[in-house]
Design a protein around this motif. Structure first.
Motif, short mmCIF file in Angstrom:
data_model
loop_
_atom_site.label_atom_id
_atom_site.label_comp_id
_atom_site.label_asym_id
_atom_site.label_seq_id
_atom_site.Cartn_x
_atom_site.Cartn_y
_atom_site.Cartn_z
N TRP A 11 0.83 -1.20 0.00
CA TRP A 11 0.00 0.00 0.00
C TRP A 11 0.87 1.26 0.00
CZ3 TRP A 11 -5.11 0.45 -0.78
CH2 TRP A 11 -5.85 -0.75 -0.79
N ARG A 12 1.94 1.24 0.76
CA ARG A 12 2.80 2.42 0.83
C ARG A 12 3.50 2.67 -0.50
NH1 ARG A 12 4.67 0.97 5.09
NH2 ARG A 12 6.43 -0.28 4.35
N THR A 13 4.11 1.62 -1.07
CA THR A 13 4.88 1.79 -2.30
C THR A 13 3.97 2.03 -3.50
OG1 THR A 13 6.65 0.40 -1.44
CG2 THR A 13 6.59 0.75 -3.82
N ASN A 14 3.01 1.15 -3.70
CA ASN A 14 2.17 1.24 -4.89
C ASN A 14 1.22 2.42 -4.86
OD1 ASN A 14 3.49 -1.10 -5.57
ND2 ASN A 14 1.69 -2.41 -5.60
N VAL A 15 0.50 2.58 -3.76
CA VAL A 15 -0.54 3.60 -3.71
C VAL A 15 0.05 4.98 -3.43
CG1 VAL A 15 -2.70 4.32 -2.63
CG2 VAL A 15 -2.26 1.90 -3.03
N ASN A 16 0.88 5.09 -2.39
CA ASN A 16 1.47 6.40 -2.10
C ASN A 16 2.35 6.89 -3.25
OD1 ASN A 16 0.19 6.14 0.33
ND2 ASN A 16 2.04 6.06 1.58
N GLY A 17 3.14 5.96 -3.82
CA GLY A 17 3.99 6.33 -4.94
C GLY A 17 3.17 6.79 -6.14
N SER A 18 2.09 6.08 -6.42
CA SER A 18 1.24 6.47 -7.55
C SER A 18 0.54 7.79 -7.30
CB SER A 18 0.21 5.37 -7.83
OG SER A 18 0.84 4.18 -8.22
N LEU A 19 0.11 8.03 -6.08
CA LEU A 19 -0.52 9.31 -5.75
C LEU A 19 0.47 10.45 -5.96
CD1 LEU A 19 -2.89 10.96 -4.72
CD2 LEU A 19 -2.14 10.43 -2.38
N ASN A 20 1.71 10.27 -5.54
CA ASN A 20 2.74 11.28 -5.80
C ASN A 20 2.87 11.56 -7.30
OD1 ASN A 20 3.50 11.79 -3.16
ND2 ASN A 20 5.19 10.31 -3.18
N LEU A 21 2.89 10.49 -8.08
CA LEU A 21 3.06 10.62 -9.53
C LEU A 21 1.88 11.34 -10.16
CD1 LEU A 21 4.67 9.89 -12.13
CD2 LEU A 21 3.40 7.72 -12.15
N VAL A 22 0.67 10.96 -9.77
CA VAL A 22 -0.53 11.58 -10.33
C VAL A 22 -0.57 13.06 -9.98
CG1 VAL A 22 -3.05 11.64 -10.16
CG2 VAL A 22 -1.87 9.45 -10.42
N GLU A 23 -0.28 13.38 -8.73
CA GLU A 23 -0.30 14.79 -8.33
C GLU A 23 0.77 15.59 -9.07
OE1 GLU A 23 -2.17 15.04 -3.90
OE2 GLU A 23 -0.06 14.46 -4.00
N ALA A 24 1.94 14.99 -9.24
CA ALA A 24 3.02 15.68 -9.96
C ALA A 24 2.64 15.90 -11.41
CB ALA A 24 4.31 14.87 -9.86
N ALA A 25 1.98 14.91 -12.02
CA ALA A 25 1.57 15.05 -13.43
C ALA A 25 0.57 16.19 -13.58
CB ALA A 25 0.97 13.73 -13.92
N VAL A 26 -0.42 16.23 -12.72
CA VAL A 26 -1.42 17.30 -12.79
C VAL A 26 -0.76 18.65 -12.54
CG1 VAL A 26 -3.47 18.25 -11.67
CG2 VAL A 26 -3.35 15.81 -12.19
N HIS A 27 0.13 18.71 -11.56
CA HIS A 27 0.84 19.97 -11.26
C HIS A 27 1.64 20.45 -12.46
CE1 HIS A 27 2.92 22.99 -8.85
NE2 HIS A 27 4.06 22.55 -9.34
N ALA A 28 2.23 19.51 -13.20
CA ALA A 28 3.06 19.86 -14.36
C ALA A 28 2.24 20.09 -15.62
CB ALA A 28 4.10 18.77 -14.61
N GLY A 29 0.94 19.83 -15.55
CA GLY A 29 0.10 20.00 -16.73
C GLY A 29 0.20 18.85 -17.72
#
Length: 328
Positions: free
Chosen positions: A91-109
């Motif tokens: 849960w920590r690696t897959n979900v938290n890591g993916s949430l970081n990636l999704v948020e970064a993608a949206v932030h970067a447009g």
């Protein structure tokens, strides 16, 4: 103008093949990997960024440097048995890591996101060919974590307009027929390379986990997809999003399952050698049968699993394992 695609897990088995397919399609794949299970030597088709999805700063830096038009997300822990004994790590690696990636993608447009999910989100539903409308009831932490990431993508799609394609598949096999990249896990857990290792004497025997499942021969049944076919589908997924065709989930499979014993028999026909076998107990979290149909991918994406026959997958995996300098 170059079109970069950020490929998380790009130094891994499937990610490396996807990078090659992207390069062949005219994209510049940027492999983002922490090398915990990937191989630096597998990064051959574009730039490499050594970073970790649990480190948001490293993700932001990659988006800032390359300005990708899309993300292709493979990076994840994926061992079913381990996910049952250490669920927190998954849960920590897959979900938290993916949430970081999704948020970064949206932030970067960067609003185009292709996600490598799994048929394990469906759980143990024997006797049916799984389609995209099959209810998702995962029975292990791996499948549950992937389902949670799918929900994150749907939420971010509704809130911010993040466009996403989700691919669900199960057993990936084979190797690049040109042997530029192939399967090298640490440790290796996939049936076909383990079987070839046993044939070649790199391990004493192949352990078959469970002989009393409700299947024709008592061993687990899975739908096998050639890694080259899988990579092709992911490139089609990127183009689907760049063409503005909307959010969609696709299953990727042949619609035909093979038991462990059937795979062993097929290897004997290809290699003309017997596979030494040890009978083992069932593993926690293993479904008896998972067969993934792909009618939607065929009709809408125009995808065909052209290489996904057992003999071809075994032959390509064998050629890769016999490559000079191969290490397992």
């Amino acid at each position: 103008m170059q079109k970069h695609v950020l490929v998380t897990g790009g130094a891994g088995y499937i990610g490396a093949h996807a990078c090659k397919a992207l390069a062949q399609a005219g994209f510049v794949p940027v492999a983002f990997d922490n090398l915990s299970t990937g191989w630096r030597d597998a990064v051959k088709f574009g730039p490499f960024v050594q970073g970790d999805l649990l480190d948001r700063a490293s993700i932001d830096a990659a988006f800032h440097q390359f300005r990708p038009v899309a993300v292709m997300h493979f990076a994840a822990l994926s061992l079913v048995g381990e996910s049952m004994t250490d669920p927190g790590r998954y849960w920590r690696t897959n979900v938290n890591g993916s949430l970081n990636l999704v948020e970064a993608a949206v932030h970067a447009g960067c609003m185009n996101f292709v996600f490598s999910s799994t048929c394990a989100t469906y759980g143990d539903q024997d006797g049916v060919v799984l389609d995209e409308d099959t209810p998702q009831h995962p029975i292990n932490s791996y499948g549950a974590s992937k389902k949670a990431i799918e929900e994150i993508l749907k939420n971010f799609g509704a809130a911010y307009g993040l466009n996403h394609v989700i691919f669900r598949y199960f057993n990936v096999a084979g190797a690049d027929p040109e042997a530029e990249v192939g399967e090298q896990h640490r440790p290796e857990t996939h049936l076909i390379p383990l079987m070839l290792d046993a044939i070649e004497g790199r391990r004493p025997a192949l352990t078959v986990f469970g002989q009393d499942y409700p299947t024709p021969d008592g061993t687990c049944v899975r739908d096998y997809v050639h890694v080259v076919d899988l990579a092709d589908a992911h490139v089609k997924g990127v183009n689907w999003l760049l063409d503005g065709r909307g959010n969609r989930a696709f299953n990727l499979g042949t619609g035909h399952g093979f038991s462990v014993r059937q795979v062993v028999d097929a290897s004997r026909a290809v290699t003309n050698r017997d596979v030494p076998i040890i009978q083992g107990p069932r593993r926690a979290g293993d479904a008896a049968s998972l067969v993934s149909g792909s009618d939607r991918a065929r009709t809408e994406l125009g995808w065909e699993p052209a290489r996904s026959t057992l003999p071809e997958m075994i032959r390509d995996a064998l050629a890769w394992s016999q490559k000079p300098g191969f290490l397992r």
